[in-house]
Design an enzyme around this catalytic site. Structure first.
Site, short mmCIF file in Angstrom:
data_model
loop_
_atom_site.label_atom_id
_atom_site.label_comp_id
_atom_site.label_asym_id
_atom_site.label_seq_id
_atom_site.Cartn_x
_atom_site.Cartn_y
_atom_site.Cartn_z
N SER A 4 0.87 -1.18 0.00
CA SER A 4 0.00 0.00 0.00
C SER A 4 0.90 1.22 0.00
CB SER A 4 -0.88 0.01 1.26
OG SER A 4 -1.55 1.25 1.41
N TYR A 60 -2.51 -1.13 10.20
CA TYR A 60 -2.36 -1.40 8.77
C TYR A 60 -1.03 -0.86 8.26
CZ TYR A 60 -3.71 -1.41 3.79
OH TYR A 60 -3.79 -1.61 2.43
#
Length: 263
Positions: free
Chosen positions: A140, A153
Site C-alpha cells: 500500500s 495497517y
C-alpha cells in the site's frame, strides 16, 4: 517477462483486486491458482473467467501460518510448478490508536504480515530449486508513508517492505524477483471490511475509497508493473505523490496528510 505458460498463484482472489487479477490474467495464456478462505466464492470467480479449465481453486486462511507448507505442496501438485505468487490477501483497519485494542494490531500483523511471510517462505525452496520465481506483494502507499486511523495497517505494510527487500537481496543469486505493488485508493470493499477499534468491521465505504481508481484500471497498471519486473510500483491518483514528498521532506508529508483529513 510474459505470463505465457506461467503458473500464477493469487491470494485474496475472491473479490476486489484479486478477482480483477483473475479475470484479466485468465486471458494471458497462463494457469491460475485462486486462494482465499471461501471456496464457493472462488468457484464463482473461476467460472466467470475465460478458460476456467486452466484455473484451480485452493482455499487458504492467511491466519493459519503453521499449515502453509501443506498449502504450497498442494499448489505445486495442481500444475507441477509455481512461477509467480501474488500475495494479495489481507485486511485493513480504521480506528484511532488510543482506542484500538492490541488484539486488532495483532490480527493485522498475523494476516497482513506473518501470513504473507509464512506462505512466501514455504514457497521459497521451490523457487530456489528452479532458479526462478517472482513474488508480487500487494502492499500500500501506507507502506511508504502513513495516515491517521490506519496505524496497525501501516505497521504491517511497512514490515512487508523490510522483509521482501531483504529477500530480494538474499536471493538475487537465485534469479528470484520481488515486485512491491503500492495501491493508493482503489474502489473495492477494503474499507467496508476494515477492522475498527474493537475488531468489528467498519461496514461502510470511505469517501476517498469510493472515489478511488476503478479495479480494472488498477489491475491493468499492476500487470504492466509485473511484466516489467519493477521493484516497486505506486498506483493511484494524486495520492501517489506522497511517496516522493516523503523522500523530499518527512515534515512536509506530515503537514499535507494532516490537512487532507483523510479518514
Amino acid at each position: 517477462m510474459t505470463f505465457n505458460n506461467k503458473v500464477v498463484w493469487i491470494t485474496g482472489a475472491s473479490s476486489g483486486i484479486g478477482e480483477g487479477l483473475a479475470l484479466q490474467l485468465a486471458e494471458q495464456n497462463c494457469k491460475l491458482i485462486l486462494s482465499s478462505r471461501r471456496k464457493d466464492v472462488l468457484e464463482y470467480v473461476k467460472n466467470n473467467c475465460s478458460n476456467p479449465e486452466n484455473i484451480a481453486v485452493l482455499p487458504l486462511d492467511l491466519s493459519e501460518i503453521n499449515v502453509m507448507k501443506a498449502h504450497v505442496d498442494e499448489a505445486i501438485s495442481l500444475f507441477g510448478k509455481i512461477d509467480i505468487l501474488i500475495n494479495n490477501g489481507g485486511i485493513s483497519q480504521r480506528s484511532p490508536i488510543i482506542e484500538t485494542s492490541i488484539e486488532v494490531d495483532k490480527k493485522l500483523m498475523e494476516i497482513d504480515y506473518l501470513g504473507t511471510v509464512a506462505l512466501s517462505k514455504a514457497l521459497l525452496p521451490h523457487f530456489v530449486a528452479n532458479k526462478s520465481g517472482h513474488y508480487v506483494v500487494v502492499s500500500s502507499l501506507m507502506g511508504k508513508f502513513a495516515s491517521s486511523y490506519r496505524s496497525a495497517y501501516c505497521g504491517a505494510k511497512h514490515a512487508l517492505h523490510g522483509f521482501f527487500d531483504a529477500l530480494r537481496l538474499e536471493h538475487d543469486k537465485d534469479n528470484i524477483k520481488v515486485t512491491m505493488i503500492c495501491p493508493g485508493f482503489v474502489n473495492t470493499n477494503v474499507a467496508k471490511n476494515a477492522l475498527t477499534a474493537d475488531g468489528s468491521k467498519q461496514g461502510y465505504q470511505d469517501e476517498m475509497t469510493d472515489k478511488g481508481l476503478d479495479v480494472n484500471a488498477f489491475v491493468k497498471r499492476m500487470i504492466k508493473a509485473i511484466r516489467k519486473e519493477k521493484f516497486e510500483a505506486y498506483i493511484g491518483k494524486f495520492e501517489t505523490f506522497g511517496v516522493y514528498v516523503k523522500r523530499l521532506s518527512p515534515r512536509l508529508i506530515h503537514k499535507l496528510v494532516l490537512r487532507s483529513k483523510v479518514k
